[in-house]
Design a protein around this motif. Structure first.
Motif, short mmCIF file in Angstrom:
data_model
loop_
_atom_site.label_atom_id
_atom_site.label_comp_id
_atom_site.label_asym_id
_atom_site.label_seq_id
_atom_site.Cartn_x
_atom_site.Cartn_y
_atom_site.Cartn_z
N VAL A 183 0.87 -1.18 0.00
CA VAL A 183 0.00 0.00 0.00
C VAL A 183 0.91 1.23 0.00
N ILE A 184 0.73 2.08 -1.00
CA ILE A 184 1.53 3.30 -1.07
C ILE A 184 0.66 4.45 -0.55
N GLY A 185 1.14 5.14 0.46
CA GLY A 185 0.40 6.28 1.01
C GLY A 185 -0.20 5.97 2.37
N THR A 186 -0.31 7.00 3.19
CA THR A 186 -0.86 6.85 4.54
C THR A 186 -1.79 8.02 4.88
N GLY A 187 -2.64 8.39 3.92
CA GLY A 187 -3.66 9.41 4.17
C GLY A 187 -4.93 8.75 4.72
N ALA A 188 -6.02 9.51 4.72
CA ALA A 188 -7.27 9.03 5.32
C ALA A 188 -7.76 7.72 4.70
N THR A 189 -7.51 7.58 3.39
CA THR A 189 -7.96 6.36 2.70
C THR A 189 -7.17 5.15 3.19
N ALA A 190 -5.84 5.26 3.15
CA ALA A 190 -4.99 4.14 3.56
C ALA A 190 -5.27 3.76 5.01
N VAL A 191 -5.54 4.76 5.82
CA VAL A 191 -5.75 4.53 7.25
C VAL A 191 -7.04 3.73 7.49
N GLN A 192 -8.02 3.90 6.61
CA GLN A 192 -9.23 3.07 6.70
C GLN A 192 -8.95 1.66 6.18
N LEU A 193 -8.16 1.59 5.12
CA LEU A 193 -7.95 0.32 4.42
C LEU A 193 -7.03 -0.65 5.18
N ILE A 194 -5.91 -0.11 5.67
CA ILE A 194 -4.82 -0.95 6.19
C ILE A 194 -5.27 -1.94 7.29
N PRO A 195 -5.96 -1.48 8.35
CA PRO A 195 -6.29 -2.44 9.40
C PRO A 195 -7.25 -3.53 8.94
N VAL A 196 -8.05 -3.22 7.92
CA VAL A 196 -9.02 -4.23 7.44
C VAL A 196 -8.28 -5.31 6.66
N ILE A 197 -7.43 -4.91 5.71
CA ILE A 197 -6.80 -5.94 4.88
C ILE A 197 -5.66 -6.64 5.62
N ALA A 198 -5.12 -5.98 6.65
CA ALA A 198 -4.01 -6.59 7.40
C ALA A 198 -4.40 -7.96 7.94
N GLU A 199 -5.68 -8.14 8.19
CA GLU A 199 -6.14 -9.39 8.81
C GLU A 199 -6.13 -10.57 7.86
N SER A 200 -6.20 -10.30 6.55
CA SER A 200 -6.30 -11.44 5.64
C SER A 200 -5.10 -11.62 4.72
N VAL A 201 -4.29 -10.58 4.54
CA VAL A 201 -3.16 -10.73 3.62
C VAL A 201 -2.04 -11.52 4.31
N SER A 202 -1.13 -12.05 3.50
CA SER A 202 -0.01 -12.75 4.16
C SER A 202 1.03 -11.74 4.63
N GLU A 203 1.37 -10.78 3.76
CA GLU A 203 2.31 -9.73 4.15
C GLU A 203 1.76 -8.40 3.64
N LEU A 204 1.89 -7.39 4.47
CA LEU A 204 1.46 -6.05 4.03
C LEU A 204 2.62 -5.08 4.23
N PHE A 205 3.03 -4.45 3.12
CA PHE A 205 4.09 -3.44 3.19
C PHE A 205 3.45 -2.08 2.99
N VAL A 206 3.57 -1.23 4.00
CA VAL A 206 3.00 0.12 3.91
C VAL A 206 4.13 1.10 3.63
N PHE A 207 4.04 1.78 2.50
CA PHE A 207 5.09 2.73 2.11
C PHE A 207 4.65 4.13 2.52
N GLN A 208 5.34 4.68 3.50
CA GLN A 208 4.93 5.97 4.07
C GLN A 208 5.96 7.06 3.78
N ARG A 209 5.43 8.17 3.26
CA ARG A 209 6.31 9.33 3.07
C ARG A 209 6.18 10.25 4.29
N HIS A 210 4.95 10.68 4.59
CA HIS A 210 4.69 11.47 5.81
C HIS A 210 3.61 10.76 6.61
#
Ligand code: NAP
Length: 538
Positions: A183-210
């Motif tokens: 997942v590239i980005g950590t704005g409001a969208t990513a912040v909603q998405l990340i915790p949901v998909i974290a539960e089912s993916v095998s690995e999640l790489f979050v690329f954060q600039r700010h």
């Protein structure tokens, strides 16, 4: 209809989202012949497109929905305090069907260009399917976050697996179970998405600039009894929203923080952190958004919350913003976002240490290593506010284009008109109060006012409406003054017109109206009372 066919309407509305739907309803009441052109294959705008897991309101559901129909208020049951995307789309579909609006909408109709005919005082609207439609008044309801932007990095197309922007999340879904996902980005969208998909993916790489200052949403179900209570209090709820600057139910606390004893202040901060929705942002001490010292204290409080919630201290520190204070960018609302980083399968990549060099066939290459993944999700935001206007070639008086006029940033009167583009009425447009509050509330007020204007034009037989450069100069000056009052003006974000992925959006552009809903409403009322002061009616 053939390429040369002309299709005449009193009003053409571009966009069938929350705004366009309501403007259609109101314009039809005036007996106007209206058609809505929508690029997508269905109505709903934001709620049609954004189908990523976790997507939901962060306005209280019952403050976001339309207020114009008691029957609608009485029959609709919001199931969650912060309603998820599928329900929001269902709601808008229901509204369109209930009021028989769909037959005035044309889907798959992407507007390519619109040209003002000075003699006829009409707009010719060119659709990508080759048709040209003509109308007296062209009304834009194109949204402020409807033009997604991709990073400017090489190789995006070369990636062999599925990749998409969150706005274009596949409609038939995508199964991420057991997949390695970036997942590239950590704005409001990513912040909603990340915790949901974290539960089912095998690995999640979050690329954060700010990192952003995120706060708990505290969502919950709404029972039948609660909904009955909300229905009984709708008048009170909407009245409260009218009084707050943000159009939410949260009223800023005007006490000076320094005058509140420290223990009481911190008890208040704790209470805010436990409260649901935007209270922590909109219902905080007003000074938190205006005064450096107040902001620093509250930011430090939230930083400690992040450190408490994220187990690994290095990761926690990477998630604490260092370059801006709390609330000076849009606050992403989260549900177990920080806890996601406590999972073994979630990895935060700090792009400040190791920038992305390019996307490869197999994943994302940073200066440090190659991250091989199966799916890449771009949660990289939008060419906000003006992007949708730039994508249409609006040509006004003397052949001048809006894109040229706005090259350095939008120039409007009240966020509604731009001089030299007669009969082009922008709803929830750049620099409008309607677009920069709780969207449902702002849009309804904006549309109601515009409907009053259309009625006035009808009654007075006006065929043209424009504004003056002087009126614009004063309005833009006021918009800039409102920025100056807030710490938000010191920070680069879409609120201040920045986007590193769009050419030329590397300087402050006054895209937002920060004066708040009551001030904007008062101004619009005065303008109308004075016979549409600042408008040129013919
Ligand atoms: P955003 O806030 O603009 O965030 C985009 C993210 O992508 C940022 O973290 C940004 O990093 C990052 N990014 C952009 N280009 C990049 C690049 N080239 N390389 C690495 N990272 C890059 O966009 P968003 O999250 O989609 O949210 C936009 C707005 O939509 C929100 O502010 C909100 O108003 C609205 N929204 C509303 C809801 C809701 O109501 N429920 C939900 C989601 C979004 P930088 O910070 O470094 O630029």
């Amino acid at each position: 209809m053939g390429a040369s066919a002309l299709d005449d309407h009193d009003v053409i509305i571009i966009g069938a989202g929350l705004t366009g739907i309501y403007q259609l309803y109101r314009a039809r009441e005036l007996g106007l012949d209206v058609t809505v052109l929508e690029a997508a294959d269905g109505l709903g705008g934001t709620w049609y497109h954004n189908r990523y897991p976790g997507c939901r309101f962060d306005s209280e559901s019952y403050t976001y929905g339309y207020s114009f129909s008691k029957e609608l208020l009485d029959e609709w049951h919001w199931t969650e305090h912060f309603s998820p995307q599928p329900e929001n789309l269902k709601y808008l579909d229901h509204v369109a069907d209930k009021f028989d609006l769909r037959r005035h909408m044309q889907f798959g109709c992407k507007v390519r260009a619109a040209r003002y005919d000075e003699d006829a005082r009409t707009w010719s609207v060119e659709v990508e399917d080759g048709r040209t439609l003509r109308c007296r008044f062209l009304v834009t309801a194109v949204g402020i976050l409807s033009t997604p932007t991709m990073p400017r990095v090489d190789g995006i197309d070369r990636f062999q697996g599925p990749w998409f922007h969150t706005y274009d999340w596949p409609h038939d879904g995508v199964d991420l179970t057991g997949k390695r996902v970036a997942v590239i980005g950590t704005g409001a969208t990513a912040v909603q998405l990340i915790p949901v998909i974290a539960e089912s993916v095998s690995e999640l790489f979050v690329f954060q600039r700010h990192p952003n200052w995120c706060a708990p949403l505290h969502n919950g179900q709404i029972t039948e009894e609660e909904m009955a209570d909300i229905r009984a209090r709708y008048d009170e709820i909407f009245e409260r929203c009218r009084k707050t600057p943000g159009g939410f139910i949260h009223m800023p606390d005007r006490r000076k923080p320094a005058e509140v004893p420290e223990a009481e202040r911190y008890a208040f901060y704790e209470e805010l952190y436990r409260s649901s929705g935007f209270r922590i942002w909109q219902g905080n001490f007003r000074d938190v958004l205006m005064d450096d010292a107040a902001n620093e204290e509250f930011s430090a409080f939230v930083a400690d919350k992040i450190r408490e919630r994220v187990k690994d201290p290095v990761t926690a520190e990477t998630l604490v913003p260092k370059d801006h204070g709390f609330g000076t960018r849009r606050v992403p609302m989260e549900t177990r976002y920080y806890e996601a980083y406590n999972r073994d399968n979630v990895h935060l990549v700090d792009l400040n240490d190791t920038p992305i060099e390019r996307v490869t066939e197999a994943g994302v290459l940073t200066s440090d290593r190659d991250y091989e993944v199966d799916v890449i999700v771009y949660a990289t935001g939008f060419d906000a506010v003006t992007g949708a206007f730039d994508r249409i070639e609006f040509t006004g008086v003397g052949g001048r284009t809006l894109r040229e006029k706005w090259a350095d940033g939008p120039v409007t009167y009240l966020g509604l008109l731009s001089a030299g583009f007669p009969n082009l009425i922008m709803l929830a447009g750049p620099q409008s109060g309607s677009g920069f509050t709780n969207f449902g509330r702002g849009v309804e007020e904006g549309v109601d006012w515009t409907t009053g204007l259309l009625r006035y034009l009808q009654e007075h037989g006006c065929t043209s409406i424009d504004t003056t450069e002087e009126a614009e100069r004063q309005w833009v000056g006021h918009v800039e003054d409102m920025y100056d009052l807030l710490l938000v003006s010191k920070v680069k974000s879409w609120f201040t017109g920045y986007n590193s992925n769009v050419e030329g959006h590397d300087h402050f552009r006054p895209v937002a109206y920060n004066g708040g809903a009551p001030k904007y409403r008062k101004r619009l009322a005065e303008v109308a009372e004075r016979g549409y002061e600042g408008f040129v009616l013919a």
